[in-house]
Write a protein that holds these residues in place. Structure first.
Motif, short mmCIF file in Angstrom:
data_model
loop_
_atom_site.label_atom_id
_atom_site.label_comp_id
_atom_site.label_asym_id
_atom_site.label_seq_id
_atom_site.Cartn_x
_atom_site.Cartn_y
_atom_site.Cartn_z
N ARG A 1 -7.23 16.29 -2.24
CA ARG A 1 -7.19 15.12 -1.35
C ARG A 1 -7.67 15.49 0.06
NH1 ARG A 1 -5.22 10.66 -3.68
NH2 ARG A 1 -4.93 9.59 -1.68
N THR B 1 -10.84 4.52 -7.19
CA THR B 1 -11.12 4.56 -5.76
C THR B 1 -9.93 4.04 -4.98
OG1 THR B 1 -12.15 2.37 -5.86
CG2 THR B 1 -13.60 4.28 -6.09
N GLU B 2 -9.81 4.52 -3.75
CA GLU B 2 -8.71 4.13 -2.88
C GLU B 2 -9.25 3.68 -1.53
OE1 GLU B 2 -5.49 6.98 -2.64
OE2 GLU B 2 -6.10 7.88 -4.54
N THR B 3 -8.82 2.55 -1.08
CA THR B 3 -9.18 2.02 0.23
C THR B 3 -8.22 0.89 0.55
OG1 THR B 3 -11.06 1.22 1.58
CG2 THR B 3 -10.84 0.31 -0.64
N VAL B 4 -8.08 0.55 1.82
CA VAL B 4 -7.15 -0.50 2.22
C VAL B 4 -7.86 -1.45 3.18
CG1 VAL B 4 -4.97 -1.02 3.38
CG2 VAL B 4 -5.15 1.02 1.96
N ASN C 1 -0.64 4.57 -0.83
CA ASN C 1 -1.56 5.68 -1.09
C ASN C 1 -0.98 6.99 -0.57
OD1 ASN C 1 -3.06 3.07 -0.24
ND2 ASN C 1 -4.47 4.07 -1.65
N THR D 1 -11.63 9.21 -6.55
CA THR D 1 -10.95 10.23 -7.35
C THR D 1 -11.37 10.09 -8.80
OG1 THR D 1 -9.01 8.89 -7.93
CG2 THR D 1 -8.98 10.00 -5.79
N VAL E 1 0.85 -1.19 0.00
CA VAL E 1 0.00 0.00 0.00
C VAL E 1 0.89 1.24 0.00
CG1 VAL E 1 -2.00 -1.08 1.07
CG2 VAL E 1 -0.22 -0.20 2.52
N VAL F 1 -10.27 3.95 4.68
CA VAL F 1 -9.21 4.90 4.32
C VAL F 1 -8.26 5.15 5.48
CG1 VAL F 1 -10.72 6.04 2.65
CG2 VAL F 1 -10.58 6.93 4.99
#
Length: 343
Positions: free
Chosen positions: A296, A237-240, A170, A233, A168, A250
């Motif tokens: 962001r 998409t962003e997530t972990v 990000n 965005t 990861v 997030v």
């Protein structure tokens, strides 16, 4: 009349049977209904309860003491310090305060965060070239800064790999919240040990109605501010995912900042009277020090995927951005476990 007696008796007998069968069938239906209900799956559990659920307090709690964070003597080398390397439980070297990967078989209480000691201003923010910064626009504003460290059950480490072993990387985001309580109730909740992951919650920073800043969790660590969340965005998409049974979030790359809710908003209404000018100014002052670009910076309502979060309600994004543009962007607050924040 006598000739009708047998017919009448037969009719009454049949009616009795019908009523009895009807009652028995009703009891059976009720019993089956209860049985089916008991077999229905329980509602899905969200990752963690956030401060919006803290009960408001009418007066400050005597157990909560907000201690002013003392600045360390000026240390020019700190700006260029290299992250220290430590070993995790698997004896694998990792930089800073990072953890390598989430536990694939976590306990119900989860893994507690690392101790933070001593607690100084430099643990939350590292001023850089103060003399030069003070000459730039907006920097004459200086809110009071306090610390009220969360209990280790309410925060954790940031991970270098997700639950599936994928790296990861990000870029950081800033997530803006509101407390839906007074600041003392929120701090009291964060400083209370939570043995169940369902109740573990925290922000990195709180901003009081007065504009005073209260640091809760150091920025190199992972605050539990937004369970079941995704940052969207223009490119995706962003997530972990950091837990095998819970939705991704997030939290691993987020810096969570919460505004203290005004008294008329400590309820479930859709709006309230709004935040103070001092809060907007302190929020802009703080966010500018993260160096996070405007695109962001987001809100809890925007990243939430549970459908339950609306905060910060009555937030004036235009006013916040106006304040934000008056401050130079720095990286005094490093949102990374690889930063040199170790004591």
């Amino acid at each position: 009349m006598r000739k009708w007696t047998p017919i009448l008796l037969l009719t009454l007998y049949l009616l009795g049977i019908g009523v009895t069968v009807g009652l028995k069938n009703k009891d059976w239906l009720v019993a089956q209904g209860m049985s089916l209900w008991s077999q229905m799956p329980s509602p899905p559990k969200f990752e963690r309860v956030i401060a919006e659920t803290v009960s408001p307090s009418l007066s400050p709690s005597p157990d909560i003491k907000l201690v002013v964070a003392e600045e360390l003597p000026e240390q020019p080398e700190a700006t260029h310090a290299q992250p220290k390397t430590v070993a995790n439980v698997n004896n694998v070297p990792v930089p800073g305060t990072c953890a390598l990967q989430p536990d694939p078989n976590p306990t119900a209480s989860g893994r507690v965060g690392p101790p933070v000691n001593p607690v100084t201003l430099y643990r939350f923010r590292r001023p850089t070239d103060v003399q030069t910064a003070n000459l730039q626009g907006g920097m004459s504003y200086a809110p009071n800064e306090y610390q009220a460290l969360a209990n280790p059950t309410n925060y954790g480490q940031r991970f270098l790999y997700d639950i599936n072993g994928q790296p990861v990387n990000n870029a950081p985001i800033v997530v803006i919240h509101e407390t839906v309580s007074d600041v003392y109730s929120a701090v009291n909740f964060f400083q209370t040990a939570q043995n169940s992951e369902d109740n573990q919650a925290s922000y990195h920073t709180l901003i009081m109605l007065t504009g005073d800043i209260v640091y809760i969790v150091p920025p190199d660590l992972r605050a539990f501010g937004a369970g079941d969340s995704v940052f969207a965005t223009s490119t995706g998409t962003e997530t972990v995912k950091t837990h095998p049974q819970r939705p991704p979030s997030v939290n691993n790359f987020a810096y969570h900042v919460s505004l203290e809710t005004p008294a008329d908003g400590r309820n479930n209404a859709d709006s309230h009277s709004g935040y103070t000018a001092a809060q907007y100014q302190s929020l802009a002052w703080l966010v500018a020090k993260t160096g996070v670009p405007d695109y962001r910076i987001t809100t809890h309502a925007a990243v939430d995927r549970s459908g339950e979060r609306r905060d910060p309600r009555s937030f004036d994004a235009q006013l916040f951005l106006q304040y934000l543009q008056s401050y130079p962007r720095t990286q005094e607050i490093m949102i990374s476990c690889q930063s040199a924040y170790l004591n």
